[in-house]
Design a protein around this motif. Structure first.
Motif, PDB file in Angstrom:
ATOM      1  N   LEU A   7       0.753  -1.149   0.496  1.00 56.54           N
ATOM      2  CA  LEU A   7      -0.096  -0.302  -0.252  1.00 56.54           C
ATOM      3  C   LEU A   7       1.153   0.772   0.053  1.00 56.54           C
ATOM      4  CD1 LEU A   7      -2.855  -0.987   2.182  1.00 56.54           C
ATOM      5  CD2 LEU A   7      -3.052  -0.878  -0.178  1.00 56.54           C
ATOM      6  N   GLY A   8       2.119   1.416   0.537  1.00 59.10           N
ATOM      7  CA  GLY A   8       2.682   1.773   0.319  1.00 59.10           C
ATOM      8  C   GLY A   8       3.907   2.924  -0.656  1.00 59.10           C
TER       9      GLY A   8
ATOM     10  N   PHE B  47      -0.452  -2.186  12.653  1.00 60.92           N
ATOM     11  CA  PHE B  47       0.942  -2.600  12.036  1.00 60.92           C
ATOM     12  C   PHE B  47       0.608  -2.352  10.526  1.00 60.92           C
ATOM     13  CE2 PHE B  47       1.584  -4.987  15.490  1.00 60.92           C
ATOM     14  CZ  PHE B  47       2.706  -4.489  16.139  1.00 60.92           C
ATOM     15  N   VAL B  48      -0.394  -2.386   9.838  1.00 60.11           N
ATOM     16  CA  VAL B  48      -0.549  -1.821   8.595  1.00 60.11           C
ATOM     17  C   VAL B  48      -0.178  -0.732   8.275  1.00 60.11           C
ATOM     18  CG1 VAL B  48      -1.532  -1.850   6.613  1.00 60.11           C
ATOM     19  CG2 VAL B  48      -1.542  -4.193   7.353  1.00 60.11           C
ATOM     20  N   ALA B  49      -0.505   0.169   9.061  1.00 57.72           N
ATOM     21  CA  ALA B  49      -0.646   1.383   9.088  1.00 57.72           C
ATOM     22  C   ALA B  49       0.728   2.234   9.328  1.00 57.72           C
ATOM     23  CB  ALA B  49      -2.001   2.450  10.131  1.00 57.72           C
TER      24      ALA B  49
ATOM     25  N   LEU C  18      -4.159   6.529   8.612  1.00 55.68           N
ATOM     26  CA  LEU C  18      -4.315   7.100   9.666  1.00 55.68           C
ATOM     27  C   LEU C  18      -5.353   6.926  10.326  1.00 55.68           C
ATOM     28  CD1 LEU C  18      -3.183   9.925  11.729  1.00 55.68           C
ATOM     29  CD2 LEU C  18      -5.058  10.924  10.135  1.00 55.68           C
ATOM     30  N   LEU C  19      -6.060   6.280  10.168  1.00 56.13           N
ATOM     31  CA  LEU C  19      -7.877   4.829  11.073  1.00 56.13           C
ATOM     32  C   LEU C  19      -6.719   4.508  11.671  1.00 56.13           C
ATOM     33  CD1 LEU C  19     -10.228   4.960  11.909  1.00 56.13           C
ATOM     34  CD2 LEU C  19     -10.820   4.225   9.484  1.00 56.13           C
ATOM     35  N   GLY C  20      -6.337   3.411  10.804  1.00 56.87           N
ATOM     36  CA  GLY C  20      -5.409   2.536  11.018  1.00 56.87           C
ATOM     37  C   GLY C  20      -4.867   2.214  11.978  1.00 56.87           C
ATOM     38  N   HIS C  21      -3.594   3.242  12.237  1.00 59.31           N
ATOM     39  CA  HIS C  21      -3.227   3.761  12.983  1.00 59.31           C
ATOM     40  C   HIS C  21      -3.793   4.251  14.441  1.00 59.31           C
ATOM     41  CE1 HIS C  21       0.889   4.807  14.509  1.00 59.31           C
ATOM     42  NE2 HIS C  21       0.562   5.976  15.226  1.00 59.31           N
ATOM     43  N   SER C  22      -5.056   4.871  14.587  1.00 57.97           N
ATOM     44  CA  SER C  22      -5.416   5.604  15.604  1.00 57.97           C
ATOM     45  C   SER C  22      -6.299   4.219  16.542  1.00 57.97           C
ATOM     46  CB  SER C  22      -6.443   6.368  15.805  1.00 57.97           C
ATOM     47  OG  SER C  22      -6.228   7.236  14.473  1.00 57.97           O
ATOM     48  N   LEU C  23      -6.524   2.470  15.841  1.00 60.42           N
ATOM     49  CA  LEU C  23      -6.768   2.025  16.448  1.00 60.42           C
ATOM     50  C   LEU C  23      -5.719   0.435  17.772  1.00 60.42           C
ATOM     51  CD1 LEU C  23      -8.866   0.934  12.992  1.00 60.42           C
ATOM     52  CD2 LEU C  23      -9.999   2.463  15.581  1.00 60.42           C
ATOM     53  N   GLN C  24      -6.649   0.190  18.560  1.00 63.89           N
ATOM     54  CA  GLN C  24      -5.880  -0.367  19.249  1.00 63.89           C
ATOM     55  C   GLN C  24      -6.832  -1.878  19.606  1.00 63.89           C
ATOM     56  OE1 GLN C  24      -3.755   0.423  21.093  1.00 63.89           O
ATOM     57  NE2 GLN C  24      -3.855   2.773  20.311  1.00 63.89           N
TER      58      GLN C  24
ATOM     59  N   VAL D 289      -6.731   8.276  -0.267  1.00 64.79           N
ATOM     60  CA  VAL D 289      -7.341   6.633   0.236  1.00 64.79           C
ATOM     61  C   VAL D 289      -6.682   6.278   0.986  1.00 64.79           C
ATOM     62  CG1 VAL D 289      -8.728   5.188  -0.509  1.00 64.79           C
ATOM     63  CG2 VAL D 289      -9.776   7.110  -1.095  1.00 64.79           C
ATOM     64  N   VAL D 290      -5.450   6.236   0.793  1.00 67.16           N
ATOM     65  CA  VAL D 290      -4.182   5.160   1.318  1.00 67.16           C
ATOM     66  C   VAL D 290      -4.230   5.577   3.053  1.00 67.16           C
ATOM     67  CG1 VAL D 290      -2.328   3.991   1.232  1.00 67.16           C
ATOM     68  CG2 VAL D 290      -4.136   3.845  -1.059  1.00 67.16           C
ATOM     69  N   SER D 291      -4.106   6.746   2.642  1.00 63.05           N
ATOM     70  CA  SER D 291      -3.398   8.126   3.881  1.00 63.05           C
ATOM     71  C   SER D 291      -3.823   7.713   4.512  1.00 63.05           C
ATOM     72  CB  SER D 291      -2.684   8.654   3.404  1.00 63.05           C
ATOM     73  OG  SER D 291      -1.104   8.852   2.561  1.00 63.05           O
ATOM     74  N   SER D 292      -5.209   8.109   4.797  1.00 62.38           N
ATOM     75  CA  SER D 292      -6.571   8.248   5.011  1.00 62.38           C
ATOM     76  C   SER D 292      -6.520   7.256   6.322  1.00 62.38           C
ATOM     77  CB  SER D 292      -7.929   8.750   4.222  1.00 62.38           C
ATOM     78  OG  SER D 292      -7.477   9.986   4.185  1.00 62.38           O
TER      79      SER D 292
END
Length: 325
Positions: free
Chosen positions: A127-128, A203-205, A148-154, A142-145
């Motif tokens: 994706l990067g 981790f994908v984020a 960012l959403l995935g990085h905010s999850l736990q 879209v990929v960057s958004s």
């Protein structure tokens, strides 16, 4: 290269030894008596003294640590019998060999770690690279958004949602459960899908954002622009020049993440009720079980230092400019 690896292995051995010593001595700084767990409710001073002697807790702490280190490499004789190397002692809570417990929990953590690592490395780097190739377009946004959403999850939140939707709601998958791959590869795969996906989202984020930034930076380098000026195809420039130069920090991050996951995915194993090293660590802390806690710490720190050694050695393969003296 060989001299470098020897130095790194010796340094890693010192680090593991220091971590084990710190863990061992900090354990005895706690205001607790592990022998009371084996003594029971109707414990007498004489019975407590016998248990301390059987567990070797009546000796000075430095002597106990020395016997522990010797037992790891050469085995040792305990009251319950001879403990062959690698002797990690017997659990204070159930009097079972700690090495057997570690080997029983090891495959679960290994399956979670390697499966999730393969998913988030391929997905994150892919994706990067897509975001970098279409920089500034709607695909990049879209990929960057999403990253960012995935990085905010736990993990504990996403894990509960995945169980509620995929297992209880849609009935697409069964509850996560470990099955040995040698017995039933299909059940092993289906039982690990949800933990892999949940860990991968987190981790994908990170890998998407890092891969994109590194690729954008590499595409602006002089040697990449020179390759373009020579008339090389866009695909050749992208993969042969930019991608290879962007891999060094990604490999560094992957080595750290792989070692950390292998050391014990505490939240993941607790969320999905998987009996791995991470959950074993939580249990050993709550039960003040020093031998089990020491074993988990040794496995975890060894995994991290080994991953870092492999990463350092991989630099020379990825980047020819790196010279290991």
């Amino acid at each position: 290269m060989l001299r470098f690896l020897v130095r790194r292995v010796l340094g890693a051995a010192v680090i593991v030894l220091l971590i084990s010593a710190i863990t061992f001595f900090l354990f005895f700084a706690l205001p607790s008596q592990p022998a009371l767990m084996s003594c029971g409710k109707n414990c007498t001073p004489d019975a407590l003294a016998v248990i301390n002697r059987n567990l070797g807790l009546d000796e000075p702490v430095p002597v106990q640590y020395w016997h522990y280190v010797v037992g790891v490499f050469a085995g040792r004789d305990l009251t319950v019998g001879h403990c062959p190397a690698p002797c990690l002692g017997y659990s204070f809570s159930n009097q079972q060999p700690v090495w057997d417990t570690i080997m029983d929990r090891f495959p679960t953590t290994l399956s979670i770690t390697l499966g999730a690592a393969a998913v988030f490395l391929v997905a994150g780097v892919g994706l990067g690279m897509i975001a970098a190739a279409f920089r500034g377009t709607w695909v990049d946004k879209v990929v960057s958004s999403l990253s960012l959403l995935g990085h905010s999850l736990q993990v504990y939140f996403l894990g509960v949602v995945a169980l509620a939707v995929l297992v209880s709601g849609l009935h697409w998958l069964d509850n996560p459960e470990y099955h040995p791959i040698t017995e039933d590869p299909v059940k092993w795969f289906t039982g690990m899908i949800i933990p892999w996906l949940v860990l991968s989202v987190i981790f994908v984020a990170n890998y998407t954002r890092m891969t994109r930034s590194q690729m954008v930076e590499q595409l602006a380098e002089d040697h990449v622009r020179a390759a373009r000026a020579k008339g090389l195809r866009r695909r050749t420039v992208f993969f042969r020049y930019a991608w290879r130069g962007a891999m060094t920090p990604i490999v560094t991050l992957f080595g750290i993440d792989l070692g950390s996951l292998f050391g014990g995915a505490i939240i993941t194993e607790t969320t999905f009720s998987l009996h791995g090293l991470g959950r074993l660590a939580v249990t050993s802390v709550s039960e003040t079980d020093l031998p089990t806690l020491m074993a988990v710490m040794l496995v975890g720190c060894t995994a991290i230092v080994v991953a870092n050694i492999v990463v350092d050695a991989a630099y020379a393969v990825i980047d020819p400019r790196v010279r290991l003296a």
